[in-house]
Design an enzyme around this catalytic site. Structure first.
Site, PDB file in Angstrom:
ATOM      1  N   SER A 260       0.675  -1.308  -0.140  1.00 12.65           N
ATOM      2  CA  SER A 260       0.103   0.114   0.029  1.00 12.65           C
ATOM      3  C   SER A 260       0.875   1.251   0.055  1.00 12.65           C
ATOM      4  CB  SER A 260      -1.019  -0.042   1.186  1.00 12.65           C
ATOM      5  OG  SER A 260      -2.001   0.862   1.104  1.00 12.65           O
ATOM      6  N   ASP A 482      -9.226  -4.655  -5.121  1.00 15.70           N
ATOM      7  CA  ASP A 482      -8.577  -4.070  -3.965  1.00 15.70           C
ATOM      8  C   ASP A 482      -9.231  -2.724  -3.706  1.00 15.70           C
ATOM      9  OD1 ASP A 482      -7.056  -2.293  -2.433  1.00 15.70           O
ATOM     10  OD2 ASP A 482      -5.187  -3.163  -2.947  1.00 15.70           O
ATOM     11  N   HIS A 510      -7.606  -6.022  -0.145  1.00 13.80           N
ATOM     12  CA  HIS A 510      -6.066  -5.266  -0.248  1.00 13.80           C
ATOM     13  C   HIS A 510      -4.806  -6.028  -0.070  1.00 13.80           C
ATOM     14  CE1 HIS A 510      -4.029  -1.266  -0.176  1.00 13.80           C
ATOM     15  NE2 HIS A 510      -3.841  -1.418   1.275  1.00 13.80           N
TER      16      HIS A 510
END
Length: 542
Positions: A260, A482, A510
């Protein structure tokens, strides 16, 4: 308070990486969340962050660190150490301001330092050691120390495959301002409660103005405490810290796994030090070229898509989804009812629209959260807010006693230091109305979330957005479902770097690694043997 996974999105993950005051979170990351969910499913209890244990004092910048055994970090975080693993901790000292080659004599932080906390997990079965695998879980605000502990456990419970731990030390670091690394702390628990509980779509002018005032109060408190030093928590400064970590662990080149927001941090490092890159895995990619508004809209689209996938699952699995067949109507109705008559929780809190909204957000980070969300909404309808608060608190990193970690303090400090432009109240108000039509459940929250950086004090220090000329192939991993870092950003990041190779997981949630045999095989071969996956490689759902 939707935090951002990356540089701007304000909806990070549900596990203790708390996003505060709603900024769009382009970096939200929740790989740690995924790992926590795995451990919880296995019957372990994981707090969001381990208590900050004392490590060996850091020496002057540039000195070799002294490592000391620290099994207590894993014991306090997970309740035990991973079988066959040794844990060591240290701290290194870095300049607060890397400007002018770390010799700045004027300006914010000149001549001052930060301490960066490191944890090294080493397998007792290690052979043919390649080096260190540096870990960043995202956020910004996530603890790499904690994540290294999670990843040190066997693959069967969500850790890294033995094929990786047999060749690498797993080195987690808390970035500057996070957890154990000179943490930035300036947002009160009361203000965090107010932010998370606030209506995610303050429609009346009075309600909108109230949220502006809350963000102004938070900005004032942080500005009073840190002033112009807030700009020193930027991603580019943290990327320079990675170079200091590389030198401290004794590796000629960096091998890195970033989730991320960690993809943004890794990409920034690759641009600054392309010749020092051995292998970078960037999972849950962020497109650094998106500005604050574009990033927030991208995330609104991603969460709407993920919620549609949840609703479809509900309609086809009514035995597991008590709010089927109209899941969206059930959630929207719950939020609307809470505006008039919120359910009272066991701890005296009211389950306001904000807490329900974050329970929804929390549940979309992993597919396993879908059933929990459906159950929580059904129980709320029956007057029981326990599950709603459990899900929301997991996302916010709120402890049972009402205290928070510094996740959201760091999330805001980093995101806002990175942001060059900030939209006006008027623009945000207009986008709130516009996105309500386009992304009805998540658009308004991500629009008003941008107020956090609009009201944030301190200077700005934007990161570079260009190719990593001279770097070897960099693996960019994306998940089609996601919510926090929508898949469209994966090829965009690979293209920007110029040396990116895309690996796609056709799954939900995610981030992707290590979750499926196909993804694991491709990533492991890249990390260990530097074998780059075939162009266009896609892995099927679990």
């Amino acid at each position: 308070m939707v935090p951002r996974p990356g540089r701007r999105s304000r909806l990070p993950r549900p596990r203790k990486v708390h996003p505060v005051v709603r900024t769009s979170a382009r970096r939200f990351a929740p790989a740690v969340l995924l790992l926590a969910s795995t451990f919880l499913a296995a019957g372990c209890t994981l707090p969001a962050f381990a208590p900050r244990t004392e490590a060996q004092p850091a020496g002057p910048p540039g000195t070799a660190p002294t490592w000391q055994a620290c099994p207590e970090v894993a014991e306090e975080l997970v309740g035990r150490t991973a079988p066959g693993m040794r844990y060591e901790c240290t701290r290194i000292t870095v300049p607060r301001n890397w400007a002018d080659g770390a010799t700045a004599t004027s300006g914010p932080g000149a001549g001052e330092t930060f301490e960066i906390a490191l944890l090294r997990a080493r397998s007792m079965n290690q052979r043919d050691r390649i080096g260190s695998l540096l870990i960043n879980p995202g956020g910004p605000g996530g603890s790499g120390v904690d994540t290294a502990v999670y990843l040190s456990f066997p693959a069967a419970v969500g850790g890294l495959p033995a094929s990786v731990t047999d060749h690498f030390d797993i080195v987690g670091f808390d970035p500057r301002g996070v957890a154990r690394s000179s943490p930035v702390e300036c947002i009160s628990d009361a203000n965090l409660d107010a932010s998370f509980g606030y209506d995610p779509d303050p429609e009346s002018q009075q309600s909108f103005d109230g949220f502006v005032e809350l963000n102004q109060r938070i900005g004032r408190e942080c500005g009073d405490r840190y002033g112009d030093q807030l700009a020193l928590y930027s991603t580019e400064q943290a990327a320079h810290d990675i170079e200091a970590i590389r030198a401290a662990v004794g590796d000629e080149k960096v091998t890195y796994l970033g989730y991320s927001y960690g993809t943004l941090l890794g990409a920034t490092y690759a641009q600054l030090h392309p010749e020092r890159v051995r292998a970078l895995v960037l999972d849950g990619a962020i497109d650094p070229r998106l500005d604050l508004v574009a990033s927030a809209e991208s995330q609104a689209m991603g969460f709407e898509r993920a919620f549609d996938n949840f609703a479809l699952w509900c309609s086809t699995n009514p035995d597991r989804c008590p709010i089927a067949p109209a899941a969206r109507d059930a959630v929207t109705s719950a939020i609307d009812k809470a505006r008039v008559s919120p359910v009272l929780g066991d701890d005296g809190r009211e389950a306001t629209p904000g807490w329900i909204f974050y329970a929804v957000v929390s549940s979309l980070y992993t597919e396993v959260g879908w059933e929990q969300l459906a159950q929580a909404i059904e129980e709320l309808e029956d007057g029981d807010a326990t599950e709603v608060f459990r899900l929301a608190d997991a996302y916010a990193g709120r402890e049972p006693d009402g205290t928070y970690s510094n996740l959201f303090d760091a999330n805001l400090a980093v995101n806002c230091a990175d942001e060059e432009e900030k939209p006006s109240w008027e623009q945000i108000r207009q986008l709130q109305s516009q996105w309500r039509e386009q992304y009805p459940l998540f658009g308004p929250a991500l629009a008003v979330g941008m107020l956090a950086c609009t009201e944030w004090p301190g200077g700005r220090d934007p990161y570079p957005t260009g190719p990593a000329d001279g770097a070897p192939p960099i693996l960019v991993v994306g998940t089609t479902g996601d919510p926090a870092t929508p898949y469209e950003q994966t090829p965009a990041l690979a293209e920007m770097l110029g040396v990116g190779r895309v690996l796609t997981w056709e799954g939900e949630g995610h981030t992707a690694y290590p979750q499926t045999a196909c993804i694991n095989a491709a990533v492991d071969a890249y990390l260990v043997d530097l074998t780059v996956p075939a162009e266009g490689k896609r892995c099927p759902p679990q």
